[in-house]
Scaffold this active site. Structure first.
Site, short mmCIF file in Angstrom:
data_model
loop_
_atom_site.label_atom_id
_atom_site.label_comp_id
_atom_site.label_asym_id
_atom_site.label_seq_id
_atom_site.Cartn_x
_atom_site.Cartn_y
_atom_site.Cartn_z
N ARG A 1 0.82 -1.23 0.00
CA ARG A 1 0.00 0.00 0.00
C ARG A 1 0.85 1.28 0.00
NH1 ARG A 1 -3.29 -3.04 3.79
NH2 ARG A 1 -4.90 -4.07 2.56
N LYS B 1 4.39 11.84 -10.95
CA LYS B 1 3.55 11.01 -11.83
C LYS B 1 4.26 9.68 -12.03
CE LYS B 1 0.95 14.16 -14.79
NZ LYS B 1 0.78 14.59 -16.18
N GLU C 1 11.68 17.85 -24.32
CA GLU C 1 10.92 18.30 -23.14
C GLU C 1 11.43 19.66 -22.65
OE1 GLU C 1 8.17 16.93 -22.13
OE2 GLU C 1 8.25 14.75 -22.19
N LYS D 1 8.91 23.52 -13.50
CA LYS D 1 7.97 22.42 -13.23
C LYS D 1 7.57 22.41 -11.75
CE LYS D 1 6.85 17.61 -13.93
NZ LYS D 1 7.07 16.34 -14.59
N GLU E 1 -3.01 17.75 -11.42
CA GLU E 1 -3.37 18.09 -12.81
C GLU E 1 -4.86 18.38 -12.97
OE1 GLU E 1 -1.19 15.96 -16.02
OE2 GLU E 1 -3.09 15.99 -17.07
N ARG F 1 -1.45 22.22 -14.36
CA ARG F 1 -0.49 21.17 -14.74
C ARG F 1 -0.80 20.59 -16.12
NH1 ARG F 1 2.23 16.44 -10.92
NH2 ARG F 1 3.61 15.65 -12.56
N ASN G 1 1.34 19.07 -20.68
CA ASN G 1 1.03 18.10 -21.74
C ASN G 1 1.16 18.72 -23.14
OD1 ASN G 1 0.43 16.07 -19.88
ND2 ASN G 1 -1.64 16.86 -19.59
N HIS H 1 1.67 16.61 -26.19
CA HIS H 1 1.56 15.22 -25.77
C HIS H 1 0.35 14.47 -26.34
CE1 HIS H 1 4.90 16.12 -23.23
NE2 HIS H 1 4.85 14.98 -22.58
N HIS I 1 1.41 10.98 -27.68
CA HIS I 1 0.99 9.68 -27.14
C HIS I 1 0.37 8.82 -28.24
CE1 HIS I 1 0.97 10.91 -22.59
NE2 HIS I 1 2.17 10.83 -23.11
N HIS J 1 9.63 8.57 -26.59
CA HIS J 1 8.73 9.60 -26.07
C HIS J 1 9.19 11.01 -26.49
CE1 HIS J 1 5.85 11.47 -23.37
NE2 HIS J 1 6.83 12.20 -22.85
P1 NAD Z 1 14.05 5.53 -21.16
O1 NAD Z 1 13.87 5.47 -19.70
O2 NAD Z 1 13.54 4.40 -21.97
O3 NAD Z 1 15.57 5.75 -21.49
C1 NAD Z 1 15.97 5.80 -22.84
C2 NAD Z 1 17.13 4.82 -23.07
O4 NAD Z 1 18.30 5.36 -22.54
C3 NAD Z 1 16.96 3.44 -22.46
O5 NAD Z 1 17.37 2.46 -23.36
C4 NAD Z 1 17.93 3.49 -21.29
O6 NAD Z 1 18.44 2.21 -20.98
C5 NAD Z 1 19.01 4.38 -21.81
N1 NAD Z 1 19.78 5.11 -20.80
C6 NAD Z 1 19.30 5.66 -19.67
N2 NAD Z 1 20.25 6.35 -19.05
C7 NAD Z 1 21.37 6.22 -19.80
C8 NAD Z 1 22.68 6.73 -19.68
N3 NAD Z 1 23.03 7.55 -18.70
N4 NAD Z 1 23.58 6.38 -20.63
C9 NAD Z 1 23.22 5.58 -21.67
N5 NAD Z 1 21.98 5.10 -21.84
C10 NAD Z 1 21.07 5.42 -20.92
O7 NAD Z 1 13.38 6.86 -21.78
P2 NAD Z 1 13.32 8.38 -21.29
O8 NAD Z 1 13.33 9.17 -22.51
O9 NAD Z 1 14.27 8.66 -20.21
O10 NAD Z 1 11.87 8.45 -20.61
C11 NAD Z 1 10.70 8.27 -21.36
C12 NAD Z 1 9.59 7.83 -20.42
O11 NAD Z 1 9.34 8.85 -19.47
C13 NAD Z 1 8.27 7.57 -21.12
O12 NAD Z 1 7.74 6.36 -20.65
C14 NAD Z 1 7.40 8.72 -20.71
O13 NAD Z 1 6.05 8.39 -20.68
C15 NAD Z 1 7.93 9.03 -19.34
N6 NAD Z 1 7.68 10.39 -18.87
C16 NAD Z 1 7.14 10.55 -17.65
C17 NAD Z 1 6.91 11.81 -17.15
C18 NAD Z 1 6.39 11.99 -15.75
O14 NAD Z 1 6.09 13.11 -15.38
N7 NAD Z 1 6.30 10.95 -14.96
C19 NAD Z 1 7.25 12.94 -17.91
C20 NAD Z 1 7.82 12.75 -19.17
C21 NAD Z 1 8.03 11.46 -19.64
N1 GLY Z 2 5.20 15.53 -17.74
C1 GLY Z 2 3.91 15.98 -17.43
C2 GLY Z 2 3.68 16.18 -15.98
O1 GLY Z 2 4.53 15.89 -15.16
O2 GLY Z 2 2.62 16.61 -15.60
#
Ligand code: NAD
Ligand code: GLY
Length: 353
Positions: free
Chosen positions: A120, A142, A184, A221, A231, A235, A239, A242, A246, A258
Protein backbone atom coordinates in the site's frame (compact mmCIF):
# COMPACT_ATOMS: atom_id res chain seq x y z
CA UNK A 1 25.51 21.75 -7.42
CA UNK A 2 21.97 23.08 -7.72
CA UNK A 3 19.14 22.46 -5.28
CA UNK A 4 15.48 23.01 -6.09
CA UNK A 5 12.96 22.42 -3.29
CA UNK A 6 9.56 21.04 -4.28
CA UNK A 7 6.90 22.23 -1.87
CA UNK A 8 4.50 19.32 -2.03
CA UNK A 9 3.55 16.93 0.73
CA UNK A 10 6.07 15.55 1.44
CA UNK A 11 8.41 18.42 0.65
CA UNK A 12 11.50 17.14 -1.14
CA UNK A 13 14.57 18.44 -2.88
CA UNK A 14 15.94 17.96 -6.36
CA UNK A 15 19.74 17.98 -6.25
CA UNK A 16 21.54 18.30 -9.55
CA UNK A 17 25.30 18.12 -10.03
CA UNK A 18 28.35 15.95 -10.60
CA UNK A 19 29.24 13.01 -8.37
CA UNK A 20 25.85 12.50 -6.72
CA UNK A 21 25.75 8.73 -7.32
CA UNK A 22 28.83 8.24 -5.14
CA UNK A 23 27.26 10.45 -2.47
CA UNK A 24 23.81 8.86 -2.66
CA UNK A 25 24.20 6.62 0.40
CA UNK A 26 25.41 9.40 2.68
CA UNK A 27 22.72 11.78 1.42
CA UNK A 28 19.85 9.30 1.63
CA UNK A 29 20.69 7.69 4.98
CA UNK A 30 19.45 10.63 7.10
CA UNK A 31 16.41 11.05 4.84
CA UNK A 32 15.18 7.47 4.75
CA UNK A 33 14.97 5.53 8.00
CA UNK A 34 15.12 2.37 5.87
CA UNK A 35 17.04 -0.87 6.32
CA UNK A 36 16.73 -2.03 2.72
CA UNK A 37 16.66 -0.26 -0.61
CA UNK A 38 15.57 -1.95 -3.82
CA UNK A 39 17.44 -0.32 -6.70
CA UNK A 40 15.45 -0.59 -9.93
CA UNK A 41 17.32 -0.05 -13.17
CA UNK A 42 17.32 -1.37 -16.72
CA UNK A 43 19.85 -3.65 -18.35
CA UNK A 44 21.48 -0.78 -20.28
CA UNK A 45 22.01 1.40 -17.21
CA UNK A 46 22.99 -1.49 -14.90
CA UNK A 47 26.49 -2.08 -16.33
CA UNK A 48 27.12 1.68 -16.37
CA UNK A 49 25.98 2.90 -12.97
CA UNK A 50 24.44 0.22 -10.75
CA UNK A 51 27.67 -0.76 -8.97
CA UNK A 52 28.49 2.85 -8.06
CA UNK A 53 25.06 3.37 -6.55
CA UNK A 54 24.96 -0.06 -4.92
CA UNK A 55 28.34 0.45 -3.25
CA UNK A 56 27.45 3.93 -2.07
CA UNK A 57 24.19 2.74 -0.51
CA UNK A 58 25.83 -0.33 1.05
CA UNK A 59 28.63 1.80 2.51
CA UNK A 60 25.98 3.92 4.23
CA UNK A 61 24.53 0.80 5.87
CA UNK A 62 21.60 -0.02 3.59
CA UNK A 63 21.01 -3.60 2.55
CA UNK A 64 20.74 -3.23 -1.23
CA UNK A 65 18.55 -5.35 -3.53
CA UNK A 66 19.39 -4.95 -7.23
CA UNK A 67 16.36 -5.23 -9.52
CA UNK A 68 17.38 -5.18 -13.19
CA UNK A 69 14.65 -5.15 -15.84
CA UNK A 70 14.80 -5.06 -19.65
CA UNK A 71 15.29 -1.58 -21.14
CA UNK A 72 12.63 0.22 -23.14
CA UNK A 73 9.05 1.48 -23.18
CA UNK A 74 7.85 -1.93 -24.43
CA UNK A 75 8.65 -3.26 -20.94
CA UNK A 76 6.82 -0.50 -19.02
CA UNK A 77 3.98 -2.92 -18.40
CA UNK A 78 2.23 -5.19 -15.93
CA UNK A 79 4.64 -8.09 -16.45
CA UNK A 80 7.64 -5.99 -15.39
CA UNK A 81 5.68 -4.38 -12.55
CA UNK A 82 4.70 -7.80 -11.24
CA UNK A 83 8.29 -9.06 -11.48
CA UNK A 84 9.46 -6.03 -9.48
CA UNK A 85 6.83 -6.47 -6.77
CA UNK A 86 7.66 -10.18 -6.43
CA UNK A 87 11.36 -9.35 -6.15
CA UNK A 88 10.65 -6.78 -3.42
CA UNK A 89 8.63 -9.41 -1.51
CA UNK A 90 11.15 -12.25 -1.99
CA UNK A 91 13.84 -10.00 -0.56
CA UNK A 92 11.83 -9.02 2.50
CA UNK A 93 11.27 -5.35 1.69
CA UNK A 94 9.07 -3.97 4.48
CA UNK A 95 6.99 -0.84 4.85
CA UNK A 96 9.91 1.10 6.36
CA UNK A 97 12.09 0.30 3.34
CA UNK A 98 12.43 2.18 0.07
CA UNK A 99 12.88 1.95 -3.69
CA UNK A 100 15.48 3.82 -5.74
CA UNK A 101 14.75 4.40 -9.43
CA UNK A 102 18.07 4.58 -11.30
CA UNK A 103 17.47 5.34 -14.97
CA UNK A 104 15.37 7.18 -17.49
CA UNK A 105 11.69 8.01 -17.42
CA UNK A 106 10.58 4.44 -18.05
CA UNK A 107 12.33 3.23 -14.90
CA UNK A 108 11.27 6.27 -12.85
CA UNK A 109 7.60 5.86 -13.81
CA UNK A 110 7.56 2.11 -13.23
CA UNK A 111 9.65 1.97 -10.05
CA UNK A 112 7.58 4.82 -8.59
CA UNK A 113 4.38 2.93 -9.37
CA UNK A 114 5.80 -0.26 -7.85
CA UNK A 115 6.73 1.66 -4.68
CA UNK A 116 3.25 3.19 -4.59
CA UNK A 117 1.42 -0.13 -4.63
CA UNK A 118 3.87 -2.35 -2.72
CA UNK A 119 2.37 -2.90 0.76
CA UNK A 120 0.00 0.00 0.00
CA UNK A 121 2.89 2.37 -0.57
CA UNK A 122 6.52 2.71 0.45
CA UNK A 123 8.89 5.60 -0.19
CA UNK A 124 11.01 5.99 -3.30
CA UNK A 125 13.74 8.22 -4.63
CA UNK A 126 14.58 9.15 -8.19
CA UNK A 127 18.10 9.05 -9.66
CA UNK A 128 17.54 10.16 -13.26
CA UNK A 129 20.16 9.14 -15.83
CA UNK A 130 18.58 10.60 -18.99
CA UNK A 131 18.13 14.29 -19.75
CA UNK A 132 14.40 13.70 -20.19
CA UNK A 133 14.12 12.19 -16.71
CA UNK A 134 16.26 15.00 -15.28
CA UNK A 135 14.27 17.89 -16.74
CA UNK A 136 10.84 16.35 -16.43
CA UNK A 137 9.83 12.83 -15.39
CA UNK A 138 11.78 12.48 -12.12
CA UNK A 139 9.99 15.52 -10.67
CA UNK A 140 6.32 15.86 -9.83
CA UNK A 141 5.26 12.40 -8.74
CA UNK A 142 3.55 11.01 -11.82
CA UNK A 143 4.12 7.26 -11.97
CA UNK A 144 2.67 4.82 -14.48
CA UNK A 145 2.81 1.78 -16.70
CA UNK A 146 1.28 1.37 -20.15
CA UNK A 147 -1.71 -0.88 -20.81
CA UNK A 148 -2.46 -2.69 -24.08
CA UNK A 149 -5.04 0.04 -24.68
CA UNK A 150 -2.72 3.00 -24.30
CA UNK A 151 0.10 4.83 -22.64
CA UNK A 152 0.38 5.51 -18.90
CA UNK A 153 -3.18 4.24 -18.34
CA UNK A 154 -2.39 2.77 -14.90
CA UNK A 155 -0.52 4.82 -12.34
CA UNK A 156 -0.45 6.94 -9.22
CA UNK A 157 0.47 10.42 -8.13
CA UNK A 158 3.20 9.79 -5.56
CA UNK A 159 5.94 12.28 -4.86
CA UNK A 160 9.46 10.89 -4.39
CA UNK A 161 11.35 11.54 -1.15
CA UNK A 162 14.28 13.00 -3.09
CA UNK A 163 15.67 13.40 -6.59
CA UNK A 164 19.43 13.04 -7.03
CA UNK A 165 20.44 13.93 -10.56
CA UNK A 166 24.10 13.07 -11.11
CA UNK A 167 25.02 15.01 -14.24
CA UNK A 168 28.06 12.72 -14.78
CA UNK A 169 25.59 10.00 -15.86
CA UNK A 170 24.44 12.09 -18.82
CA UNK A 171 27.89 11.80 -20.47
CA UNK A 172 27.09 8.29 -21.76
CA UNK A 173 23.81 9.24 -23.44
CA UNK A 174 23.76 8.65 -27.20
CA UNK A 175 22.86 11.84 -29.12
CA UNK A 176 19.34 10.69 -29.99
CA UNK A 177 18.52 10.01 -26.33
CA UNK A 178 19.98 13.35 -25.30
CA UNK A 179 17.72 14.87 -27.97
CA UNK A 180 14.66 13.23 -26.31
CA UNK A 181 15.43 15.35 -23.27
CA UNK A 182 15.92 18.42 -25.45
CA UNK A 183 12.33 17.98 -26.68
CA UNK A 184 10.92 18.30 -23.14
CA UNK A 185 13.27 21.22 -22.41
CA UNK A 186 12.16 23.00 -25.61
CA UNK A 187 8.59 22.34 -24.45
CA UNK A 188 9.41 24.19 -21.22
CA UNK A 189 10.69 27.15 -23.24
CA UNK A 190 7.54 27.27 -25.36
CA UNK A 191 5.38 27.08 -22.23
CA UNK A 192 7.06 29.66 -20.11
CA UNK A 193 10.38 31.13 -21.10
CA UNK A 194 11.33 32.63 -24.45
CA UNK A 195 14.92 33.21 -23.29
CA UNK A 196 15.29 29.50 -22.54
CA UNK A 197 13.78 28.66 -25.93
CA UNK A 198 16.22 31.05 -27.62
CA UNK A 199 19.16 29.11 -26.15
CA UNK A 200 17.99 25.98 -27.98
CA UNK A 201 17.55 28.00 -31.17
CA UNK A 202 21.13 29.26 -30.96
CA UNK A 203 22.88 26.02 -30.08
CA UNK A 204 21.67 22.41 -30.00
CA UNK A 205 21.57 20.84 -26.56
CA UNK A 206 24.90 19.14 -25.86
CA UNK A 207 26.96 18.20 -22.83
CA UNK A 208 27.74 21.84 -21.95
CA UNK A 209 25.68 23.67 -19.35
CA UNK A 210 23.36 20.77 -18.49
CA UNK A 211 23.28 21.51 -14.76
CA UNK A 212 21.85 25.01 -15.35
CA UNK A 213 19.48 23.83 -18.05
CA UNK A 214 18.09 21.07 -15.80
CA UNK A 215 17.73 23.45 -12.85
CA UNK A 216 15.78 25.97 -15.01
CA UNK A 217 13.37 23.32 -16.26
CA UNK A 218 12.92 21.80 -12.79
CA UNK A 219 12.30 25.22 -11.25
CA UNK A 220 9.48 25.87 -13.72
CA UNK A 221 7.97 22.42 -13.23
CA UNK A 222 8.23 22.77 -9.43
CA UNK A 223 6.00 25.84 -9.48
CA UNK A 224 3.38 24.17 -11.65
CA UNK A 225 3.35 20.99 -9.56
CA UNK A 226 3.16 22.95 -6.31
CA UNK A 227 0.12 24.87 -7.55
CA UNK A 228 -1.63 21.88 -9.12
CA UNK A 229 -0.17 18.57 -8.02
CA UNK A 230 -3.02 16.45 -9.40
CA UNK A 231 -3.37 18.09 -12.81
CA UNK A 232 -6.77 19.63 -12.25
CA UNK A 233 -5.92 22.87 -14.07
CA UNK A 234 -2.48 24.44 -14.61
CA UNK A 235 -0.49 21.17 -14.74
CA UNK A 236 -2.40 20.27 -17.91
CA UNK A 237 -0.08 22.77 -19.63
CA UNK A 238 2.80 20.31 -19.20
CA UNK A 239 1.03 18.10 -21.74
CA UNK A 240 1.97 20.51 -24.55
CA UNK A 241 2.54 18.36 -27.65
CA UNK A 242 1.56 15.22 -25.77
CA UNK A 243 -1.83 14.47 -27.37
CA UNK A 244 -0.34 13.74 -30.78
CA UNK A 245 2.81 12.38 -29.09
CA UNK A 246 0.99 9.68 -27.14
CA UNK A 247 -0.89 8.69 -30.31
CA UNK A 248 2.39 8.43 -32.23
CA UNK A 249 3.96 6.31 -29.50
CA UNK A 250 0.93 4.04 -29.32
CA UNK A 251 0.53 3.67 -33.10
CA UNK A 252 4.24 2.93 -33.54
CA UNK A 253 4.10 0.14 -30.97
CA UNK A 254 6.41 2.29 -28.82
CA UNK A 255 9.23 2.18 -31.38
CA UNK A 256 9.18 6.01 -31.52
CA UNK A 257 10.79 7.32 -28.31
CA UNK A 258 8.73 9.60 -26.07
CA UNK A 259 10.95 12.66 -26.63
CA UNK A 260 10.90 12.25 -30.41
CA UNK A 261 7.11 11.84 -30.30
CA UNK A 262 6.79 14.97 -28.13
CA UNK A 263 8.84 16.91 -30.69
CA UNK A 264 6.53 15.83 -33.52
CA UNK A 265 3.49 16.59 -31.34
CA UNK A 266 4.85 20.04 -30.51
CA UNK A 267 5.42 20.81 -34.20
CA UNK A 268 1.93 19.56 -35.12
CA UNK A 269 0.10 21.67 -32.52
CA UNK A 270 2.27 24.73 -33.29
CA UNK A 271 1.50 24.60 -37.03
CA UNK A 272 -2.17 23.94 -36.23
CA UNK A 273 -2.21 26.97 -33.89
CA UNK A 274 -1.00 29.20 -36.74
CA UNK A 275 -3.34 27.75 -39.37
CA UNK A 276 -6.44 27.77 -37.17
CA UNK A 277 -5.82 31.33 -35.95
CA UNK A 278 -5.20 30.31 -32.32
CA UNK A 279 -1.71 31.81 -31.98
CA UNK A 280 -1.32 35.58 -31.61
CA UNK A 281 1.99 35.51 -33.50
CA UNK A 282 3.38 32.83 -35.85
CA UNK A 283 4.95 30.02 -33.79
CA UNK A 284 5.10 27.02 -36.14
CA UNK A 285 8.14 27.86 -38.25
CA UNK A 286 10.21 28.95 -35.24
CA UNK A 287 9.37 25.88 -33.16
CA UNK A 288 10.00 23.51 -36.10
CA UNK A 289 13.37 25.12 -36.86
CA UNK A 290 14.39 24.82 -33.21
CA UNK A 291 13.38 21.15 -33.05
CA UNK A 292 15.25 20.38 -36.28
CA UNK A 293 18.35 22.15 -34.97
CA UNK A 294 18.21 19.77 -32.01
CA UNK A 295 17.99 16.67 -34.22
CA UNK A 296 14.28 16.16 -33.57
CA UNK A 297 11.40 15.32 -35.93
CA UNK A 298 8.65 17.76 -36.84
CA UNK A 299 6.18 15.39 -38.48
CA UNK A 300 4.86 11.84 -38.55
CA UNK A 301 3.74 9.41 -41.23
CA UNK A 302 0.57 8.55 -39.27
CA UNK A 303 -2.58 10.08 -40.73
CA UNK A 304 -4.60 12.78 -38.91
CA UNK A 305 -7.53 10.34 -38.61
CA UNK A 306 -5.35 7.61 -37.06
CA UNK A 307 -3.79 10.10 -34.63
CA UNK A 308 -7.27 11.31 -33.64
CA UNK A 309 -8.61 7.78 -33.17
CA UNK A 310 -5.67 6.87 -30.93
CA UNK A 311 -6.11 10.11 -28.93
CA UNK A 312 -9.61 8.96 -27.96
CA UNK A 313 -7.84 6.40 -25.72
CA UNK A 314 -5.74 9.10 -24.04
CA UNK A 315 -6.19 9.49 -20.30
CA UNK A 316 -6.40 13.27 -20.80
CA UNK A 317 -9.78 12.70 -22.41
CA UNK A 318 -12.83 13.76 -20.40
CA UNK A 319 -16.13 12.64 -21.89
CA UNK A 320 -16.15 13.62 -25.55
CA UNK A 321 -13.50 16.30 -25.11
CA UNK A 322 -9.76 16.48 -24.75
CA UNK A 323 -7.85 19.54 -23.52
CA UNK A 324 -5.27 20.60 -26.07
CA UNK A 325 -2.38 22.82 -25.06
CA UNK A 326 -1.91 25.49 -27.73
CA UNK A 327 1.03 27.90 -28.08
CA UNK A 328 -0.19 31.54 -28.12
CA UNK A 329 3.40 32.76 -28.57
CA UNK A 330 6.82 31.42 -27.54
CA UNK A 331 6.65 31.51 -23.73
CA UNK A 332 2.86 31.38 -23.29
CA UNK A 333 0.29 28.67 -24.02
CA UNK A 334 -3.46 28.22 -23.59
CA UNK A 335 -5.62 25.29 -22.57
CA UNK A 336 -8.22 24.62 -25.24
CA UNK A 337 -10.92 22.01 -24.52
CA UNK A 338 -11.60 20.43 -27.91
CA UNK A 339 -14.31 17.97 -29.00
CA UNK A 340 -12.82 14.63 -30.05
CA UNK A 341 -14.76 15.04 -33.29
CA UNK A 342 -12.59 18.10 -34.09
CA UNK A 343 -9.23 16.38 -33.60
CA UNK A 344 -8.81 15.11 -37.15
CA UNK A 345 -9.23 18.69 -38.41
CA UNK A 346 -6.68 19.97 -35.88
CA UNK A 347 -4.12 17.29 -36.73
CA UNK A 348 -4.71 17.83 -40.47
CA UNK A 349 -3.95 21.53 -40.02
CA UNK A 350 -0.82 20.60 -38.07
CA UNK A 351 0.43 18.15 -40.69
CA UNK A 352 -0.16 20.23 -43.83
CA UNK A 353 3.09 20.92 -45.64
P1 NAD B 1 14.05 5.53 -21.16
O1 NAD B 1 13.87 5.47 -19.70
O2 NAD B 1 13.54 4.40 -21.97
O3 NAD B 1 15.57 5.75 -21.49
C1 NAD B 1 15.97 5.80 -22.84
C2 NAD B 1 17.13 4.82 -23.07
O4 NAD B 1 18.30 5.36 -22.54
C3 NAD B 1 16.96 3.44 -22.46
O5 NAD B 1 17.37 2.46 -23.36
C4 NAD B 1 17.93 3.49 -21.29
O6 NAD B 1 18.44 2.21 -20.98
C5 NAD B 1 19.01 4.38 -21.81
N1 NAD B 1 19.78 5.11 -20.80
C6 NAD B 1 19.30 5.66 -19.67
N2 NAD B 1 20.25 6.35 -19.05
C7 NAD B 1 21.37 6.22 -19.80
C8 NAD B 1 22.68 6.73 -19.68
N3 NAD B 1 23.03 7.55 -18.70
N4 NAD B 1 23.58 6.38 -20.63
C9 NAD B 1 23.22 5.58 -21.67
N5 NAD B 1 21.98 5.10 -21.84
C10 NAD B 1 21.07 5.42 -20.92
O7 NAD B 1 13.38 6.86 -21.78
P2 NAD B 1 13.32 8.38 -21.29
O8 NAD B 1 13.33 9.17 -22.51
O9 NAD B 1 14.27 8.66 -20.21
O10 NAD B 1 11.87 8.45 -20.61
C11 NAD B 1 10.70 8.27 -21.36
C12 NAD B 1 9.59 7.83 -20.42
O11 NAD B 1 9.34 8.85 -19.47
C13 NAD B 1 8.27 7.57 -21.12
O12 NAD B 1 7.74 6.36 -20.65
C14 NAD B 1 7.40 8.72 -20.71
O13 NAD B 1 6.05 8.39 -20.68
C15 NAD B 1 7.93 9.03 -19.34
N6 NAD B 1 7.68 10.39 -18.87
C16 NAD B 1 7.14 10.55 -17.65
C17 NAD B 1 6.91 11.81 -17.15
C18 NAD B 1 6.39 11.99 -15.75
O14 NAD B 1 6.09 13.11 -15.38
N7 NAD B 1 6.30 10.95 -14.96
C19 NAD B 1 7.25 12.94 -17.91
C20 NAD B 1 7.82 12.75 -19.17
C21 NAD B 1 8.03 11.46 -19.64
N1 GLY C 1 5.20 15.53 -17.74
C1 GLY C 1 3.91 15.98 -17.43
C2 GLY C 1 3.68 16.18 -15.98
O1 GLY C 1 4.53 15.89 -15.16
O2 GLY C 1 2.62 16.61 -15.60
Amino acid sequence: MRTVPIHTKPLYEVLCGAGLLQEAGARLKPLLAADRIAVVCDDTVAPLYLKTLHDSLAAAGFSVIDCVVPAGEAHKNFATLQALLERFAENGLTRRDAVAALGGGVIGDMAGFAAGVYMRGIRYVQLPTTLLAAVDSSVGGKTAIDLANGKNLAGLFLQPSAVLCDTDCLATLPPEILADGAAEAIKTGVLDDETLFALFEERPVGQEGLEDLIARCVLYKAGVVERDERELFERKLLNLGHTAAHSIEYLSGYTVAHGHAVAAGLAIIARAADRLGWSEEPVGARICACLEKNGLPTTTHFSPADLAAAAARDKKRGGDQITLVVPRRIGACDLRPTPLSDLTRVFSAGLEA
